[in-house]
Write an enzyme that holds these catalytic residues in place. Sequence first.
Site, mmCIF file in Angstrom:
data_model
loop_
_atom_site.group_PDB
_atom_site.id
_atom_site.type_symbol
_atom_site.label_atom_id
_atom_site.label_comp_id
_atom_site.label_asym_id
_atom_site.label_seq_id
_atom_site.Cartn_x
_atom_site.Cartn_y
_atom_site.Cartn_z
ATOM 1 N N SER A 48 0.833 -1.203 0.000
ATOM 2 C CA SER A 48 0.000 0.000 0.000
ATOM 3 C C SER A 48 0.869 1.254 0.000
ATOM 4 C CB SER A 48 -0.963 0.002 1.182
ATOM 5 O OG SER A 48 -0.284 -0.164 2.407
ATOM 6 N N GLU A 49 2.011 1.218 0.720
ATOM 7 C CA GLU A 49 3.003 2.286 0.621
ATOM 8 C C GLU A 49 4.414 1.726 0.709
ATOM 9 O OE1 GLU A 49 -0.480 4.839 1.469
ATOM 10 O OE2 GLU A 49 0.267 3.056 2.502
ATOM 11 N N THR A 50 5.315 2.392 0.003
ATOM 12 C CA THR A 50 6.751 2.171 0.151
ATOM 13 C C THR A 50 7.367 3.498 0.547
ATOM 14 O OG1 THR A 50 6.807 0.363 -1.457
ATOM 15 C CG2 THR A 50 8.878 1.507 -1.016
#
Length: 261
Positions: A48-50
């Site tokens: 979902s996020e890096t």
Amino acid sequence: MSANGSRLFVVDAFTDEPFRGNPAGVVILADKRSDAWMQSVASEMRHSETAFASPAENDWWHLRWFTPTVEVDLCGHATLATAHVLGGHTRFRTRSGDLTCSVSPEGWIEMDFPADPPAPIDMPEPLRAALGDGVTVVAVTRGVSDLLVEVAGPDDVRAARPDLAALASIPVRGVILTAHDPARNRIVSRCFYPAVGVPEDPVTGSAHCTIGSWWAQRLGRDDLVAEQLSPRGGTLRLARRGDRMRLGGRAVTVWHGEISV
């Protein structure tokens, strides 16, 4: 050692068990990289996020967050994951201002984020269509980035099957469903972000700046325990302190390596 030398980690955040909580990519940059390169890495990772961290002045770090499709202004679980990789006590410069992380005596990483008290609004028609008749809505509010929808109870949160295409048409980052669970003395939620390429987020730190602000006011308590009811699940400690929200969680490194391009 690769030519690039940037280190890559996958960390499960808001949990002390591998393969639960919210997985985040964490890249410790060895040199300056373009926005397009960071977006490509985040798209390759498909979390979902890096997060992308690089050293700044006086032990501060620059920190940015990318979903598989866009850069976002704030991400709690990837900040927690980055602080975990860097040893816990960390200070970040971000698009949402300066953020600090510290380690509690119990080993929880505590993040100091801006509080986000949401304001009541009329229910948008796409939201009404997306939720259908199976969810009893108590209040609809708007924070800086998300809509927060208080529903009648934990069963409504668990049972919700929203129309994601309808949610994506609402001009916000995402939609939070939340309720108070008095039997377990905690706040529960689920968070949906189809507009930024994340249908349902496993555990969303930044959303709890909004969730904690809402429930601290509603319940008259500044210290709360929160649980996100996604299939992976996750637990947070929330503490409202004036215009700041402290988010506490645990994290586990699942694997690490280097980026070769």
